[in-house]
Scaffold this motif. Structure first.
Motif, mmCIF file in Angstrom:
data_model
loop_
_atom_site.group_PDB
_atom_site.id
_atom_site.type_symbol
_atom_site.label_atom_id
_atom_site.label_comp_id
_atom_site.label_asym_id
_atom_site.label_seq_id
_atom_site.Cartn_x
_atom_site.Cartn_y
_atom_site.Cartn_z
ATOM 1 N N ASP A 1 47.472 44.278 48.896
ATOM 2 C CA ASP A 1 46.114 44.678 49.009
ATOM 3 C C ASP A 1 45.324 44.492 47.726
ATOM 4 O OD1 ASP A 1 47.098 46.393 50.799
ATOM 5 O OD2 ASP A 1 47.968 48.146 50.134
ATOM 6 N N THR A 2 45.823 44.586 46.522
ATOM 7 C CA THR A 2 45.448 43.760 44.946
ATOM 8 C C THR A 2 44.643 42.219 45.065
ATOM 9 O OG1 THR A 2 46.994 44.836 44.228
ATOM 10 C CG2 THR A 2 45.795 43.695 42.837
ATOM 11 N N TYR A 3 44.838 41.028 45.359
ATOM 12 C CA TYR A 3 45.563 39.791 45.466
ATOM 13 C C TYR A 3 44.846 39.225 46.727
ATOM 14 C CZ TYR A 3 46.866 39.885 40.398
ATOM 15 O OH TYR A 3 47.102 40.830 39.524
ATOM 16 N N VAL A 4 45.044 39.215 48.109
ATOM 17 C CA VAL A 4 44.653 38.674 49.224
ATOM 18 C C VAL A 4 43.889 40.106 49.894
ATOM 19 C CG1 VAL A 4 45.431 37.951 51.636
ATOM 20 C CG2 VAL A 4 46.648 38.344 49.053
ATOM 21 N N ARG A 5 43.266 40.890 50.292
ATOM 22 C CA ARG A 5 43.006 41.352 51.479
ATOM 23 C C ARG A 5 41.863 41.937 50.537
ATOM 24 N NH1 ARG A 5 47.706 45.382 52.903
ATOM 25 N NH2 ARG A 5 48.548 43.859 54.971
ATOM 26 N N PRO A 6 41.133 42.301 49.325
ATOM 27 C CA PRO A 6 40.171 42.393 48.583
ATOM 28 C C PRO A 6 39.048 41.526 48.859
ATOM 29 C CG PRO A 6 41.757 43.406 47.556
ATOM 30 C CD PRO A 6 42.514 42.702 48.150
ATOM 31 N N PHE A 7 39.322 40.309 49.325
ATOM 32 C CA PHE A 7 38.466 38.688 49.273
ATOM 33 C C PHE A 7 38.955 38.624 50.566
ATOM 34 C CE2 PHE A 7 41.183 39.914 45.665
ATOM 35 C CZ PHE A 7 40.378 39.584 44.050
ATOM 36 N N ASN A 8 39.121 39.093 51.826
ATOM 37 C CA ASN A 8 38.879 37.853 53.101
ATOM 38 C C ASN A 8 37.823 37.918 53.361
ATOM 39 O OD1 ASN A 8 42.086 38.863 53.826
ATOM 40 N ND2 ASN A 8 41.122 40.953 53.957
ATOM 41 N N ASN B 1 36.813 32.532 39.775
ATOM 42 C CA ASN B 1 35.911 33.918 39.181
ATOM 43 C C ASN B 1 35.853 35.371 39.669
ATOM 44 O OD1 ASN B 1 35.748 32.524 36.412
ATOM 45 N ND2 ASN B 1 34.028 31.719 37.485
ATOM 46 N N LEU B 2 37.397 35.635 41.067
ATOM 47 C CA LEU B 2 36.910 36.658 41.692
ATOM 48 C C LEU B 2 38.477 37.678 41.449
ATOM 49 C CD1 LEU B 2 37.452 34.920 45.201
ATOM 50 C CD2 LEU B 2 35.196 36.087 43.457
ATOM 51 N N MET B 3 38.560 37.468 39.977
ATOM 52 C CA MET B 3 39.378 38.417 39.129
ATOM 53 C C MET B 3 39.042 38.531 37.450
ATOM 54 S SD MET B 3 43.487 37.841 39.502
ATOM 55 C CE MET B 3 43.585 35.870 38.946
ATOM 56 N N GLY B 4 39.776 39.324 37.589
ATOM 57 C CA GLY B 4 39.324 40.070 35.630
ATOM 58 C C GLY B 4 40.891 39.349 35.109
ATOM 59 N N ARG B 5 40.458 39.263 33.192
ATOM 60 C CA ARG B 5 41.929 39.206 32.699
ATOM 61 C C ARG B 5 41.784 39.936 32.559
ATOM 62 N NH1 ARG B 5 37.968 37.197 27.041
ATOM 63 N NH2 ARG B 5 37.061 35.054 27.974
ATOM 64 N N LYS B 6 42.648 41.455 33.013
ATOM 65 C CA LYS B 6 44.417 42.618 32.810
ATOM 66 C C LYS B 6 44.288 41.813 33.832
ATOM 67 C CE LYS B 6 41.798 45.051 36.557
ATOM 68 N NZ LYS B 6 41.174 46.675 36.983
ATOM 69 N N HIS B 7 44.388 40.863 34.713
ATOM 70 C CA HIS B 7 45.513 40.802 35.477
ATOM 71 C C HIS B 7 46.411 39.508 35.163
ATOM 72 C CE1 HIS B 7 44.031 43.082 38.699
ATOM 73 N NE2 HIS B 7 42.876 42.490 38.801
ATOM 74 N N SER B 8 47.962 39.770 35.075
ATOM 75 C CA SER B 8 48.534 38.409 34.499
ATOM 76 C C SER B 8 49.551 38.138 35.547
ATOM 77 C CB SER B 8 49.557 38.614 33.754
ATOM 78 O OG SER B 8 50.388 39.997 33.988
ATOM 79 N N ILE B 9 50.263 36.948 35.374
ATOM 80 C CA ILE B 9 51.343 36.354 37.045
ATOM 81 C C ILE B 9 52.451 37.606 36.872
ATOM 82 C CG2 ILE B 9 52.985 34.708 37.896
ATOM 83 C CD1 ILE B 9 50.666 32.856 36.241
ATOM 84 N N ALA C 1 50.279 30.775 43.504
ATOM 85 C CA ALA C 1 49.019 30.315 44.190
ATOM 86 C C ALA C 1 47.966 31.406 44.261
ATOM 87 C CB ALA C 1 49.675 29.240 45.115
ATOM 88 N N VAL C 2 48.000 32.398 45.424
ATOM 89 C CA VAL C 2 46.718 33.228 45.254
ATOM 90 C C VAL C 2 46.175 32.848 43.585
ATOM 91 C CG1 VAL C 2 46.874 35.218 45.735
ATOM 92 C CG2 VAL C 2 48.330 33.558 46.684
ATOM 93 N N PHE C 3 47.483 33.661 43.030
ATOM 94 C CA PHE C 3 46.435 34.271 41.826
ATOM 95 C C PHE C 3 45.823 32.849 40.758
ATOM 96 C CE2 PHE C 3 46.585 34.630 36.583
ATOM 97 C CZ PHE C 3 46.547 35.751 36.553
ATOM 98 N N LYS C 4 46.387 31.799 40.656
ATOM 99 C CA LYS C 4 45.076 30.143 40.019
ATOM 100 C C LYS C 4 43.709 30.773 40.720
ATOM 101 C CE LYS C 4 44.804 26.746 37.925
ATOM 102 N NZ LYS C 4 45.382 27.360 35.581
ATOM 103 N N VAL C 5 44.064 30.366 43.056
ATOM 104 C CA VAL C 5 42.889 30.208 43.045
ATOM 105 C C VAL C 5 41.039 31.059 42.791
ATOM 106 C CG1 VAL C 5 41.777 30.307 45.168
ATOM 107 C CG2 VAL C 5 43.313 29.261 44.905
ATOM 108 N N LEU C 6 42.073 32.674 42.618
ATOM 109 C CA LEU C 6 41.098 33.186 42.272
ATOM 110 C C LEU C 6 40.550 33.178 40.775
ATOM 111 C CD1 LEU C 6 43.101 36.458 43.982
ATOM 112 C CD2 LEU C 6 40.862 35.018 44.892
ATOM 113 N N GLN C 7 41.441 33.125 40.315
ATOM 114 C CA GLN C 7 41.275 32.535 39.041
ATOM 115 C C GLN C 7 40.779 31.744 38.562
ATOM 116 O OE1 GLN C 7 43.607 31.528 36.139
ATOM 117 N NE2 GLN C 7 44.019 33.341 34.451
ATOM 118 N N GLU C 8 40.284 30.544 39.269
ATOM 119 C CA GLU C 8 39.799 29.381 39.450
ATOM 120 C C GLU C 8 37.968 30.088 39.829
ATOM 121 O OE1 GLU C 8 41.325 26.531 41.333
ATOM 122 O OE2 GLU C 8 43.458 25.489 39.371
#
Length: 384
Positions: free
Chosen positions: A352-359, A331-339, A322-329
């Protein structure tokens, strides 16, 4: 005269000491004194006879040693250790010879050995009640030898104590014919002492198995799963093979094939994570529905990344997806990331990677994830 006392009123098992019984002389049988203990079965069910049924446990004791081997002394000792009546009954009923043990010579030294290991109180009671043979058939010197061996391979008293607590029949296994041969057998496969120590601490049960049985499973890890003995995953393959009969292993292969897996896919998965062979059909179906049917992953992708099938869908995969999908939609995450990388991270790494940087942009993201809730209703609906 033989006097039988029963307790049909309470309807529970009790141990009752009976008076000395002198058997008649015969040409081949000397006069012996016997202590008879009455094990009174639970109250009968309705419709059965009202008279309580009884079972007699007859423990012959020579006259010369009747005083030294007083069964009352054994029972008093066991109660002194902390056992209640029902626990004493259970032990005596399964091992009547316990009543012939000499308290000071036989029972006390064995209890002392176990207490010296740090097993006492409720842990000690649980151990001896489930394994009366420790008191009746295993000598104190044998106990000491087994514990010394276990401490030598496990590296500490704490590891040894934990292994004995985890597998209560561990100290009943033969040191000469079982424990040591199994350890040497595993070493012969090139497994280091350090790896064996970690493995035995987690899986002491398999050290108690028949060495021939162990040998057969070790061979099957190489022949059936194709995992070489020098592989770091070899012991995991052994655990998987040891957990399945030949028939059940065949059924597991058929289960995966039912969902479209080829034999080469199954073996590829097993070589990477053999525990996947123990997966239930319900869990496999859930994983296939999500990764293949929803996300469009190929079976070969899953075979090369088997942790995806074992991780908890509810606690790990769906919340992180769910977090991964929202960031992807957004455009807050690069292509190098994967589920796959996201779900395999530790909790702190993921935050540290997917939540806190986007507070700043998504302050509600952490709260939603921590509560295991979807951060987007459309994502939530899509996962249902």
């Amino acid at each position: 005269m033989l006097i039988l006392c029963s307790n049909g009123i309470q309807g529970r098992a009790l141990l009752l000491r009976l008076r000395t019984l002198v058997l008649p002389h015969s040409a081949s049988t000397a006069s012996v004194a016997s202590d008879l203990y009455l094990v009174n079965n639970p109250a009968p069910s309705r419709g059965a006879a009202s008279t309580p049924t009884t079972t007699l446990t007859k423990v012959p004791v020579c006259r010369s040693s009747a005083k030294k081997n007083n069964p009352n002394s054994t029972i008093d000792f066991l109660k002194g250790v902390g056992l209640d009546d029902s626990q004493v009954e259970k032990m005596v009923k399964s091992h009547p010879r316990l009543l012939r043990c000499k308290v000071e010579k036989t029972l006390v030294p064995k209890i002392r050995v176990l207490e010296d290991l740090g097993i006492c109180g409720s842990e000690l009671i649980s151990l001896i009640v489930s394994n009366p043979v420790l008191l009746t058939s295993v000598s104190s010197s044998s106990l000491i030898a087994k514990l010394d061996f276990l401490k030598s391979i496990l590296g500490s008293v704490e590891n040894t104590r934990n292994a004995v607590k985890k597998v209560k029949w561990l100290l009943c296994a033969s040191l000469t014919h079982t424990l040591r041969p199994n350890f040497e057998l595993l070493k012969s496969y090139g497994i280091s002492d350090e790896r064996l120590k970690k493995w035995v601490v987690k899986n002491p049960r398999l050290l108690c198995c028949n060495p021939k049985w162990v040998q057969e499973r070790l061979v099957r890890v190489e022949q059936v799963l194709g995992i070489p003995r020098e592989s770091g995953i070899f012991l995991h393959g052994f655990i998987a093979i040891a957990s399945l009969t030949k028939k059940n292993l065949r059924l597991k292969f058929e289960l995966f094939k039912k969902y479209g897996w080829s034999e080469s896919d199954i073996l590829e998965m097993a070589k990477r994570l053999p525990n996947c062979l123990l997966i239930s059909e319900a869990k496999l179906k859930t994983g296939m529905d999500f990764f293949v049917n929803k996300l469009g992953y190929k079976i070969g992708y899953l075979a090369a990344r088997p942790p995806l099938l074992l991780l908890s869908m509810e606690e790990r995969i769906l919340p992180r997806y769910a977090v991964f999908k929202v960031l992807q939609e957004r455009n807050l995450m690069g292509r190098k990331h994967s589920i796959y990388s996201a779900v395999n991270m530790s909790e702190s790494q993921f935050l540290d990677t997917y939540v806190r940087p986007f507070n700043d942009n998504l302050p509600e993201l952490y709260e939603a994830y921590a509560g295991k809730k979807s951060v987007d209703s459309s994502v939530q609906n899509g996962m249902q």
